[in-house]
Design a protein around this motif. Structure first.
Motif, mmCIF file in Angstrom:
data_model
loop_
_atom_site.group_PDB
_atom_site.id
_atom_site.type_symbol
_atom_site.label_atom_id
_atom_site.label_comp_id
_atom_site.label_asym_id
_atom_site.label_seq_id
_atom_site.Cartn_x
_atom_site.Cartn_y
_atom_site.Cartn_z
ATOM 1 N N ASP A 13 39.224 40.860 77.066
ATOM 2 C CA ASP A 13 38.176 41.752 77.541
ATOM 3 C C ASP A 13 38.658 42.692 78.630
ATOM 4 O O ASP A 13 37.897 43.472 79.174
ATOM 5 N N GLN A 14 39.957 42.646 78.963
ATOM 6 C CA GLN A 14 40.505 43.550 79.967
ATOM 7 C C GLN A 14 41.480 44.566 79.369
ATOM 8 O O GLN A 14 42.151 45.286 80.111
ATOM 9 N N VAL A 15 41.593 44.593 78.061
ATOM 10 C CA VAL A 15 42.522 45.520 77.424
ATOM 11 C C VAL A 15 41.793 46.374 76.391
ATOM 12 O O VAL A 15 40.739 46.013 75.889
ATOM 13 N N CYS A 16 42.380 47.533 76.112
ATOM 14 C CA CYS A 16 41.869 48.416 75.062
ATOM 15 C C CYS A 16 42.836 48.368 73.893
ATOM 16 O O CYS A 16 43.985 48.782 74.020
ATOM 17 N N ARG A 17 42.373 47.855 72.780
ATOM 18 C CA ARG A 17 43.233 47.673 71.633
ATOM 19 C C ARG A 17 42.798 48.574 70.489
ATOM 20 O O ARG A 17 41.614 48.891 70.364
ATOM 21 N N ARG A 186 47.760 46.785 76.811
ATOM 22 C CA ARG A 186 47.379 48.051 77.435
ATOM 23 C C ARG A 186 46.016 47.936 78.125
ATOM 24 O O ARG A 186 45.024 47.573 77.494
ATOM 25 N N PRO A 187 45.926 48.254 79.428
ATOM 26 C CA PRO A 187 44.630 48.174 80.116
ATOM 27 C C PRO A 187 43.714 49.316 79.719
ATOM 28 O O PRO A 187 44.162 50.397 79.339
ATOM 29 N N CYS A 188 42.429 49.063 79.806
ATOM 30 C CA CYS A 188 41.448 50.105 79.532
ATOM 31 C C CYS A 188 41.407 51.107 80.681
ATOM 32 O O CYS A 188 41.543 50.720 81.843
ATOM 33 N N GLN A 192 37.659 49.361 82.527
ATOM 34 C CA GLN A 192 36.552 48.921 81.697
ATOM 35 C C GLN A 192 37.089 48.265 80.440
ATOM 36 O O GLN A 192 37.842 48.857 79.689
ATOM 37 N N GLY A 193 36.703 47.028 80.206
ATOM 38 C CA GLY A 193 37.157 46.301 79.035
ATOM 39 C C GLY A 193 36.029 46.078 78.062
ATOM 40 O O GLY A 193 34.907 46.498 78.267
ATOM 41 N N GLU A 196 37.396 47.957 71.704
ATOM 42 C CA GLU A 196 38.558 48.550 71.079
ATOM 43 C C GLU A 196 38.255 50.016 70.854
ATOM 44 O O GLU A 196 37.105 50.431 70.829
ATOM 45 N N ARG A 197 39.308 50.801 70.637
ATOM 46 C CA ARG A 197 39.084 52.193 70.295
ATOM 47 C C ARG A 197 38.583 52.256 68.854
ATOM 48 O O ARG A 197 39.322 52.027 67.921
#
Length: 201
Positions: A13-17, A186-188, A192-193, A196-197
């Motif tokens: 919940d802390q990364v943007c995947r 990769r961090p958001c 903000q987590g 995903e994109r």
């Protein structure tokens, strides 16, 4: 035997995947055998099994986008390519989508990398936006096709990659596993987590 320390991946919940990771085939997933029609000659590049496993464990779709001009040159058939692709699936687990371009260079098709057609077709079949995809490949055509489609491209150079192509990239990855680990860690933006994109986590 002493093993290298690997930093732990941050909580999901802390990364943007991305919604999908699309791989080039020859020279990226498997050793490049030019115009290969023989499944027995398929050999996985070291580290790729773990890289693909990490993508799947993260709940991210996987696909392969590959130029196969041997068909257009009369050196391969569609069935040859499908049999080799099937062998890759056997060795690495089934990918969610396969898309290949059969045309020779200069044909003018919209699909042959560096044009975006393979990437946009793969994203459509997966039901995600192209800008929610990451493409990993070993030559400039791979990353240029990604960017032409609005996706992110990551170059993983090898002995066949032209030095100018490597020099043109700000941060090429030394191998596919490193490229995947970068994507997963990769961090958001703005801290903000939770998304995903392209689709909810």
């Amino acid at each position: 035997m002493k093993t290298a320390h690997r930093p732990a991946l941050p909580p999901r919940d802390q990364v943007c995947r991305p919604a999908a990771v699309l791989f080039d085939r020859d020279g990226t997933l498997v050793h490049d055998v030019p115009h290969n029609a023989d499944p027995d000659r398929v050999s996985v590049i070291p580290g790729v099994r773990e890289a693909v496993r990490l993508v799947r464990e993260a709940g991210i779709a996987t696909g392969v986008v590959t130029n196969q001009s041997g068909i257009g040159r009369g050196l391969l058939t569609h069935e040859d390519v499908r049999r080799v692709n099937a062998r890759v699936d056997e060795l690495l687990g089934p990918f969610d989508v396969w898309v290949y371009c059969p045309h020779r260079p200069g044909f003018g098709c919209p699909c042959r990398k560096p044009r975006p057609g393979l990437v946009t077709d793969a994203s459509r079949r997966l039901g995600v936006r192209p800008d929610a995809c990451v493409v990993i490949g070993d030559i400039a055509a791979d990353v240029l096709a990604a960017r032409a489609a609005g996706a992110e491209g990551i170059l993983v150079p090898n002995a066949a990659t032209r030095p100018a192509e490597t020099a043109a990239e700000d941060d090429p990855a030394p191998d596919v596993l490193t490229a995947v680990r970068r994507v997963l860690a990769r961090p958001c933006p703005g801290g903000q987590g939770g998304l995903e994109r392209g689709r909810p986590v």
